[in-house]
Design a protein around this motif. Structure first.
Motif, PDB file in Angstrom:
ATOM      1  N   PHE A  18     -10.915  -0.199  -1.566  1.00  0.00           N
ATOM      2  CA  PHE A  18      -9.526   0.228  -1.626  1.00  0.00           C
ATOM      3  C   PHE A  18      -8.604  -0.809  -0.987  1.00  0.00           C
ATOM      4  O   PHE A  18      -7.554  -1.150  -1.547  1.00  0.00           O
ATOM      5  N   ASN A  19      -8.980  -1.326   0.186  1.00  0.00           N
ATOM      6  CA  ASN A  19      -8.160  -2.342   0.850  1.00  0.00           C
ATOM      7  C   ASN A  19      -8.089  -3.622   0.034  1.00  0.00           C
ATOM      8  O   ASN A  19      -7.056  -4.288   0.000  1.00  0.00           O
ATOM      9  N   LEU A  20      -9.178  -3.985  -0.612  1.00  0.00           N
ATOM     10  CA  LEU A  20      -9.177  -5.165  -1.460  1.00  0.00           C
ATOM     11  C   LEU A  20      -8.243  -4.961  -2.654  1.00  0.00           C
ATOM     12  O   LEU A  20      -7.502  -5.866  -3.049  1.00  0.00           O
ATOM     13  N   GLY A  21      -8.250  -3.768  -3.222  1.00  0.00           N
ATOM     14  CA  GLY A  21      -7.347  -3.450  -4.328  1.00  0.00           C
ATOM     15  C   GLY A  21      -5.887  -3.466  -3.901  1.00  0.00           C
ATOM     16  O   GLY A  21      -5.019  -3.935  -4.641  1.00  0.00           O
ATOM     17  N   ARG A  22      -5.604  -2.958  -2.713  1.00  0.00           N
ATOM     18  CA  ARG A  22      -4.223  -2.987  -2.201  1.00  0.00           C
ATOM     19  C   ARG A  22      -3.740  -4.423  -2.010  1.00  0.00           C
ATOM     20  O   ARG A  22      -2.605  -4.755  -2.322  1.00  0.00           O
ATOM     21  N   ALA A  23      -4.603  -5.275  -1.489  1.00  0.00           N
ATOM     22  CA  ALA A  23      -4.237  -6.681  -1.301  1.00  0.00           C
ATOM     23  C   ALA A  23      -3.984  -7.345  -2.648  1.00  0.00           C
ATOM     24  O   ALA A  23      -3.044  -8.135  -2.793  1.00  0.00           O
ATOM     25  N   LEU A  24      -4.810  -7.032  -3.640  1.00  0.00           N
ATOM     26  CA  LEU A  24      -4.616  -7.586  -4.981  1.00  0.00           C
ATOM     27  C   LEU A  24      -3.286  -7.126  -5.562  1.00  0.00           C
ATOM     28  O   LEU A  24      -2.541  -7.925  -6.143  1.00  0.00           O
ATOM     29  N   TYR A  25      -2.961  -5.859  -5.397  1.00  0.00           N
ATOM     30  CA  TYR A  25      -1.700  -5.319  -5.909  1.00  0.00           C
ATOM     31  C   TYR A  25      -0.504  -6.018  -5.260  1.00  0.00           C
ATOM     32  O   TYR A  25       0.458  -6.389  -5.937  1.00  0.00           O
ATOM     33  N   ILE A  26      -0.561  -6.228  -3.952  1.00  0.00           N
ATOM     34  CA  ILE A  26       0.539  -6.896  -3.246  1.00  0.00           C
ATOM     35  C   ILE A  26       0.638  -8.354  -3.684  1.00  0.00           C
ATOM     36  O   ILE A  26       1.736  -8.892  -3.867  1.00  0.00           O
ATOM     37  N   MET A  27      -0.512  -8.999  -3.901  1.00  0.00           N
ATOM     38  CA  MET A  27      -0.495 -10.401  -4.317  1.00  0.00           C
ATOM     39  C   MET A  27       0.107 -10.547  -5.716  1.00  0.00           C
ATOM     40  O   MET A  27       0.934 -11.430  -5.951  1.00  0.00           O
ATOM     41  N   VAL A  28      -0.279  -9.671  -6.636  1.00  0.00           N
ATOM     42  CA  VAL A  28       0.207  -9.772  -8.007  1.00  0.00           C
ATOM     43  C   VAL A  28       1.682  -9.398  -8.092  1.00  0.00           C
ATOM     44  O   VAL A  28       2.456 -10.047  -8.788  1.00  0.00           O
ATOM     45  N   ARG A  29       2.063  -8.387  -7.365  1.00  0.00           N
ATOM     46  CA  ARG A  29       3.445  -7.918  -7.420  1.00  0.00           C
ATOM     47  C   ARG A  29       4.399  -8.851  -6.678  1.00  0.00           C
ATOM     48  O   ARG A  29       5.576  -8.934  -7.007  1.00  0.00           O
ATOM     49  N   GLY A  30       3.903  -9.509  -5.650  1.00  0.00           N
ATOM     50  CA  GLY A  30       4.755 -10.401  -4.871  1.00  0.00           C
ATOM     51  C   GLY A  30       5.597  -9.663  -3.859  1.00  0.00           C
ATOM     52  O   GLY A  30       6.638 -10.143  -3.430  1.00  0.00           O
ATOM     53  N   ASP A  31       5.144  -8.489  -3.451  1.00  0.00           N
ATOM     54  CA  ASP A  31       5.874  -7.663  -2.490  1.00  0.00           C
ATOM     55  C   ASP A  31       5.699  -8.243  -1.090  1.00  0.00           C
ATOM     56  O   ASP A  31       4.582  -8.409  -0.612  1.00  0.00           O
ATOM     57  N   ASN A  32       6.788  -8.559  -0.417  1.00  0.00           N
ATOM     58  CA  ASN A  32       6.722  -9.164   0.907  1.00  0.00           C
ATOM     59  C   ASN A  32       6.982  -8.178   2.029  1.00  0.00           C
ATOM     60  O   ASN A  32       7.057  -8.568   3.181  1.00  0.00           O
ATOM     61  N   SER A  33       7.126  -6.880   1.720  1.00  0.00           N
ATOM     62  CA  SER A  33       7.402  -5.909   2.779  1.00  0.00           C
ATOM     63  C   SER A  33       6.175  -5.676   3.655  1.00  0.00           C
ATOM     64  O   SER A  33       6.295  -5.448   4.847  1.00  0.00           O
ATOM     65  N   VAL A  34       5.002  -5.713   3.059  1.00  0.00           N
ATOM     66  CA  VAL A  34       3.753  -5.562   3.813  1.00  0.00           C
ATOM     67  C   VAL A  34       2.907  -6.803   3.552  1.00  0.00           C
ATOM     68  O   VAL A  34       2.660  -7.149   2.399  1.00  0.00           O
ATOM     69  N   PRO A  35       2.471  -7.495   4.611  1.00  0.00           N
ATOM     70  CA  PRO A  35       1.690  -8.709   4.375  1.00  0.00           C
ATOM     71  C   PRO A  35       0.309  -8.399   3.790  1.00  0.00           C
ATOM     72  O   PRO A  35      -0.349  -7.427   4.164  1.00  0.00           O
ATOM     73  N   MET A  36      -0.094  -9.230   2.859  1.00  0.00           N
ATOM     74  CA  MET A  36      -1.387  -9.070   2.203  1.00  0.00           C
ATOM     75  C   MET A  36      -2.520  -9.264   3.203  1.00  0.00           C
ATOM     76  O   MET A  36      -3.590  -8.650   3.069  1.00  0.00           O
ATOM     77  N   SER A  37      -2.300 -10.068   4.229  1.00  0.00           N
ATOM     78  CA  SER A  37      -3.348 -10.349   5.202  1.00  0.00           C
ATOM     79  C   SER A  37      -3.745  -9.110   5.995  1.00  0.00           C
ATOM     80  O   SER A  37      -4.872  -9.045   6.518  1.00  0.00           O
ATOM     81  N   ARG A  38      -2.874  -8.119   6.076  1.00  0.00           N
ATOM     82  CA  ARG A  38      -3.218  -6.875   6.774  1.00  0.00           C
ATOM     83  C   ARG A  38      -4.408  -6.205   6.091  1.00  0.00           C
ATOM     84  O   ARG A  38      -5.370  -5.801   6.732  1.00  0.00           O
ATOM     85  N   PHE A  39      -4.347  -6.103   4.774  1.00  0.00           N
ATOM     86  CA  PHE A  39      -5.408  -5.428   4.029  1.00  0.00           C
ATOM     87  C   PHE A  39      -6.667  -6.287   3.952  1.00  0.00           C
ATOM     88  O   PHE A  39      -7.781  -5.775   4.018  1.00  0.00           O
ATOM     89  N   LEU A  40      -6.492  -7.598   3.839  1.00  0.00           N
ATOM     90  CA  LEU A  40      -7.661  -8.477   3.826  1.00  0.00           C
ATOM     91  C   LEU A  40      -8.350  -8.502   5.189  1.00  0.00           C
ATOM     92  O   LEU A  40      -9.575  -8.562   5.277  1.00  0.00           O
TER      93      LEU A  40
END
Length: 70
Positions: A18-40
């Motif tokens: 689930f966390n890996l999927g959330r990071a992928l979603y943030i990376m693809v969308r380009g959303d900067n409100s939550v850092p991708m490194s949190r989920f990774l």
């Protein structure tokens, strides 16, 4: 006890995915409100916890490895 341990491992692995999927979603969308490194980071920490739990269960005799690799 063994079934509880295996259930916890399965839940941890699902949460890792689930966390890996959330990071992928943030990376693809380009959303900067939550850092991708949190989920990774959570994924890496939980993976380390899974390895640690497997080593503890192996030492306590709850699980046994296969005697031969094939």
């Amino acid at each position: 006890m063994v079934m509880l341990f295996k259930s916890v491992l399965v839940l941890l692995l699902l949460f890792i995915i689930f966390n890996l999927g959330r990071a992928l979603y943030i990376m693809v969308r380009g959303d900067n409100s939550v850092p991708m490194s949190r989920f990774l980071g959570r994924r890496v920490a939980l993976s380390g916890l899974v390895v640690l739990l497997l080593l503890i269960a192996l030492a306590m005799g709850w699980i046994a490895p296969h005697p031969r690799p094939y």
